[in-house]
Design a protein around this motif. Structure first.
Motif: not given
Length: 99
Positions: A52-61, A74-86
């Motif tokens: 459930s955490e993986k599904l929620s995290a992917n939908m929010a991202l 691209p750099e901002q999107i990657m950095s934000g994605s990493i921060a989201h999952y971190s």
């Protein structure tokens, strides 16, 4: 993560943040595998939580990317994605007992 909000991240900082996320994710995977190996109701609860955490995290991202919340380069999107999952990975590491 390692850059102020108004300063665009470099690919080097994005790579280092990705490396740190991968290392911390591996710790969480190892702790979860240990919890699952014991079996029982707590293992079932952990497995359900993991999915459930993986599904929620992917939908929010996905929503953050589509709305431009993470930025436009691209750099901002990657950095934000990493921060989201971190955030999720760090919370799981702490919850599972590795400070």
């Amino acid at each position: 993560m390692s850059n102020p909000k108004n300063y665009p991240p470099s690919w080097f900082s994005v790579g280092m943040d990705a490396w740190a996320l991968a290392a911390e994710s591996n710790m969480v995977i190892a702790m979860r595998m240990g919890a699952l190996a014991f079996g029982g109701p707590s293992a079932l609860k952990e497995a359900e939580r993991m999915v459930s955490e993986k599904l929620s995290a992917n939908m929010a991202l996905g929503a953050d990317i589509v709305t431009g919340k993470l930025g436009h380069s691209p750099e901002q999107i990657m950095s934000g994605s990493i921060a989201h999952y971190s955030r999720s990975v760090t919370a799981n590491r702490r919850r599972l007992g590795w400070e």
